[in-house]
Motif scaffolding. Structure first.
Motif, PDB file in Angstrom:
ATOM      1  N   UNK A 191       1.412  -0.948   0.060  1.00 28.06           N
ATOM      2  CA  UNK A 191      -0.222   0.094  -0.348  1.00 28.06           C
ATOM      3  C   UNK A 191       0.646   1.073   0.316  1.00 28.06           C
ATOM      4  N   UNK A 192       2.379   1.116   0.378  1.00 26.77           N
ATOM      5  CA  UNK A 192       2.482   2.518   0.862  1.00 26.77           C
ATOM      6  C   UNK A 192       3.769   2.092  -0.595  1.00 26.77           C
ATOM      7  N   UNK A 193       4.209   1.648  -1.080  1.00 33.31           N
ATOM      8  CA  UNK A 193       5.207   1.197  -1.770  1.00 33.31           C
ATOM      9  C   UNK A 193       4.837   1.458  -3.352  1.00 33.31           C
ATOM     10  N   UNK A 194       6.015   1.700  -4.174  1.00 35.00           N
ATOM     11  CA  UNK A 194       5.626   2.611  -5.219  1.00 35.00           C
ATOM     12  C   UNK A 194       6.131   1.012  -6.690  1.00 35.00           C
TER      13      UNK A 194
ATOM     14  N   UNK B 162      13.063  -0.698 -18.261  1.00 36.59           N
ATOM     15  CA  UNK B 162      11.212  -0.302 -17.895  1.00 36.59           C
ATOM     16  C   UNK B 162      10.922  -0.776 -16.751  1.00 36.59           C
ATOM     17  N   UNK B 163      11.202  -0.420 -15.901  1.00 40.63           N
ATOM     18  CA  UNK B 163      10.931   0.137 -14.392  1.00 40.63           C
ATOM     19  C   UNK B 163      10.624   1.168 -14.206  1.00 40.63           C
ATOM     20  N   UNK B 164      11.190   1.947 -15.004  1.00 40.08           N
ATOM     21  CA  UNK B 164      11.847   3.616 -14.680  1.00 40.08           C
ATOM     22  C   UNK B 164      10.382   4.232 -15.660  1.00 40.08           C
ATOM     23  N   UNK B 165      10.385   3.508 -16.887  1.00 39.85           N
ATOM     24  CA  UNK B 165       9.078   3.714 -17.660  1.00 39.85           C
ATOM     25  C   UNK B 165       8.255   3.870 -16.907  1.00 39.85           C
ATOM     26  N   UNK B 166       7.336   2.376 -16.624  1.00 38.91           N
ATOM     27  CA  UNK B 166       6.249   2.457 -15.781  1.00 38.91           C
ATOM     28  C   UNK B 166       6.542   3.311 -14.553  1.00 38.91           C
ATOM     29  N   UNK B 167       7.216   3.129 -14.197  1.00 38.36           N
ATOM     30  CA  UNK B 167       7.605   4.806 -12.716  1.00 38.36           C
ATOM     31  C   UNK B 167       6.644   5.818 -13.620  1.00 38.36           C
ATOM     32  N   UNK B 168       7.089   6.974 -14.544  1.00 40.42           N
ATOM     33  CA  UNK B 168       7.056   7.716 -14.957  1.00 40.42           C
ATOM     34  C   UNK B 168       5.158   7.872 -15.529  1.00 40.42           C
ATOM     35  N   UNK B 169       5.108   6.344 -15.656  1.00 41.57           N
ATOM     36  CA  UNK B 169       3.701   6.294 -16.422  1.00 41.57           C
ATOM     37  C   UNK B 169       2.750   6.261 -15.350  1.00 41.57           C
ATOM     38  N   UNK B 170       3.480   5.606 -14.387  1.00 44.01           N
ATOM     39  CA  UNK B 170       2.317   5.372 -12.870  1.00 44.01           C
ATOM     40  C   UNK B 170       2.252   7.240 -12.511  1.00 44.01           C
ATOM     41  N   UNK B 171       3.538   7.914 -11.963  1.00 42.10           N
ATOM     42  CA  UNK B 171       3.241   9.207 -11.926  1.00 42.10           C
ATOM     43  C   UNK B 171       2.256  10.247 -11.942  1.00 42.10           C
ATOM     44  N   UNK B 172       2.542  10.320 -13.862  1.00 35.57           N
ATOM     45  CA  UNK B 172       1.244  10.515 -15.041  1.00 35.57           C
ATOM     46  C   UNK B 172      -0.062  10.675 -14.476  1.00 35.57           C
TER      47      UNK B 172
ATOM     48  N   UNK C 278      -3.331   0.771  -6.773  1.00 35.26           N
ATOM     49  CA  UNK C 278      -3.336   0.633  -8.254  1.00 35.26           C
ATOM     50  C   UNK C 278      -2.677   1.368  -8.925  1.00 35.26           C
ATOM     51  N   UNK C 279      -1.192   1.814  -8.738  1.00 39.74           N
ATOM     52  CA  UNK C 279      -0.066   2.416  -8.938  1.00 39.74           C
ATOM     53  C   UNK C 279       0.869   2.098  -9.374  1.00 39.74           C
ATOM     54  N   UNK C 280       1.167   0.911  -8.063  1.00 43.16           N
ATOM     55  CA  UNK C 280       1.568   0.246  -8.351  1.00 43.16           C
ATOM     56  C   UNK C 280       2.546  -0.571  -9.974  1.00 43.16           C
ATOM     57  N   UNK C 281       4.070  -0.120  -9.469  1.00 44.35           N
ATOM     58  CA  UNK C 281       4.479  -0.962 -10.957  1.00 44.35           C
ATOM     59  C   UNK C 281       5.457  -2.109 -10.337  1.00 44.35           C
TER      60      UNK C 281
ATOM     61  N   UNK D 122      -1.804   4.977 -12.517  1.00 43.41           N
ATOM     62  CA  UNK D 122      -1.960   3.722 -12.986  1.00 43.41           C
ATOM     63  C   UNK D 122      -0.869   3.026 -12.869  1.00 43.41           C
ATOM     64  N   UNK D 123      -0.833   2.250 -11.806  1.00 43.27           N
ATOM     65  CA  UNK D 123       0.926   1.422 -12.675  1.00 43.27           C
ATOM     66  C   UNK D 123       0.324  -0.340 -13.921  1.00 43.27           C
ATOM     67  N   UNK D 124       1.982  -0.865 -13.707  1.00 41.76           N
ATOM     68  CA  UNK D 124       1.627  -1.617 -14.304  1.00 41.76           C
ATOM     69  C   UNK D 124       2.273  -2.685 -14.053  1.00 41.76           C
ATOM     70  N   UNK D 125       1.914  -4.544 -15.005  1.00 44.12           N
ATOM     71  CA  UNK D 125       3.848  -4.935 -15.046  1.00 44.12           C
ATOM     72  C   UNK D 125       4.927  -4.862 -16.062  1.00 44.12           C
ATOM     73  N   UNK D 126       5.914  -5.015 -15.818  1.00 45.87           N
ATOM     74  CA  UNK D 126       7.476  -5.034 -15.753  1.00 45.87           C
ATOM     75  C   UNK D 126       7.593  -6.795 -16.471  1.00 45.87           C
ATOM     76  N   UNK D 127       7.115  -7.550 -17.519  1.00 47.52           N
ATOM     77  CA  UNK D 127       7.684  -8.068 -18.137  1.00 47.52           C
ATOM     78  C   UNK D 127       8.815  -8.806 -18.535  1.00 47.52           C
TER      79      UNK D 127
END
Length: 412
Positions: free
Chosen positions: A104-107, A194-204, A133-136, A207-212
């Motif tokens: 809940x408290x993590x990014x 990929x993590x940094x790209x997904x983090x940028x999207x989550x901050x914007x 929901x914003x979790x990467x 919404x987080x996403x799965x990085x595979x």
């Protein structure tokens, strides 16, 4: 600044560009730990989570410290610097519940289990994104989260074999594995990107996403032109030894005390090499005066290769490096003792000291150089569960009685 960042700040004067980003690191061995470490070096607060009864097995990997006291692993220290560490048994209900509160408290969550393991624990991406929901959620595995081979176990060599690199590396007579865990390391680098790209999207977007990230995929992407050569011409690339399939001269050549890489294949560099070695006739020789002529296999073997071999054989590695300078590409093939002593690498902080519970190891630095600095200087690697009180009591906010109960149950 949160309490975890306060604790991490004591390791360095600067917090880096990822200050305020909290990562839960569930990974083991190399690919996952290296990915998380790169982000920690850039200021992320990384909490390494290990089962109290089955911690990261690389804590026992060589080289082990040679001084007195309890032996410590330099291997572990190299890939786990700048991290905090807690113990947590995710198989116990109390462990799952505690982890979900941390989520809940993590990014970011990073894991490198075999696909399906997190789902079996009841902690897969679908569950975690319901909590945050914003979790990467970054998952590193041998063959990826989907596909017919997804559930297969894998090591670095699995990726080198299945990704094609093994078949094209080595001598003409024998394909060879690349002499480092390139499948692990490449997957770690792609996962960090990929993590940094997904983090940028989550901050914007929130919404987080799965990085595979798959080790096999990572290796395939490192095979240069082998894939497109096959799809376009039907030619299967074979090992070239220390040479190049078409660029010549470009490879390993012997000198007085070892070997060097010589790469003066362009017309400009070839002329510079001829001038450097006082062989001006070779610069204007009509048989080898253009790159295309030097690329011809028969011309290379008959005239170019013997010339370069003669040039290099007259000098030591140090002499060749000094005389060529910045005129054309020539590099000594250095042994690791020479790499560690390299003043250029020292100047670029690529050999740094890490403390691991009182033992200091010299390890490689961070190849990403930021003008604002990174955190590898003066870093430390944690012991198992070293930061349990700071993370669970101060950051997560457990009451002392709740914390004591987790200890009693063996959850932490």
């Amino acid at each position: 600044m949160n309490l975890l960042a306060d604790t991490l700040a004591s390791f360095s004067k600067t917090l880096g560009p990822l200050k305020g980003v909290t990562i839960l690191d569930l990974t083991r061995v190399v690919a996952g730990p290296y990915c998380a470490m790169l982000l920690a070096d850039m200021g992320a607060t990384v909490i390494k989570i290990e089962n109290p009864n089955d911690p990261d097995l690389t804590r026992e990997f060589p080289p082990m410290s040679q001084g007195g006291g309890e032996p410590r692993s330099g291997f572990f220290a190299q890939y786990n610097r700048n991290k905090m560490a807690v113990s947590l048994d995710l198989k116990q209900p109390e462990g799952k519940a505690t982890f979900l509160e941390m989520v809940r408290k993590a990014d970011i969550v990073i894991e490198n289990f075999r696909p399906g393991v997190m789902d079996k624990l009841g902690l897969g991406y679908e569950v975690l994104k319901g909590v945050n929901p914003a979790l990467v959620f970054t998952a590193i595995s041998g063959f990826g989260q989907r596909g017919p081979n997804a559930s297969r176990p894998a090591f670095d060599s699995s990726a080198q074999a299945s990704g094609g690199l093994w078949s094209m590396n080595g001598t003409v007579e024998e394909p060879m594995r690349v002499g480092t865990v390139l499948g692990d390391l490449a997957a770690a680098l792609y996962a960090a990107i990929g993590t940094l790209g997904a983090l940028r999207e989550a901050e914007r977007t929130g919404q987080g996403q799965l990085v595979d990230v798959s080790q096999q995929d990572a290796i395939v992407s490192l095979t240069e032109n082998a894939l497109v050569t096959y799809t376009e011409t039907g030619t299967v690339v074979k090992p070239e030894g220390n040479g190049h399939p078409f660029v010549k001269p470009y490879g390993r050549y012997a000198c007085k005390d070892g070997f060097v890489f010589f790469g003066a294949y362009t017309d400009k560099f070839w002329r510079e090499a001829c001038i450097t070695f006082g062989d001006l006739e070779m610069a204007t020789d009509p048989e080898v005066d253009t790159m295309a002529k030097r690329f011809a296999p028969d011309t290379y073997l008959r005239k170019v290769k013997p010339t370069v071999e003669r040039w290099c054989a007259a000098y030591t590695k140090a002499e060749l490096e000094a005389m060529t300078g910045d005129r054309f590409p020539l590099s000594p093939i250095k042994t690791m003792d020479e790499v560690v002593a390299d003043p250029h690498l020292r100047e670029r902080d690529m050999v740094v000291s890490v403390d691991y519970q009182g033992t200091r190891f010299d390890v490689f630095g961070n190849p990403v150089k930021l003008s604002g600095g990174t955190l590898e200087q003066g870093a430390s690697a944690p012991g198992v569960g070293q930061h349990n009180p700071q993370v669970y009591r101060e950051w997560l906010g457990l009451e002392q009685a709740e914390y004591d109960e987790l200890v009693r149950l063996g959850v932490i």
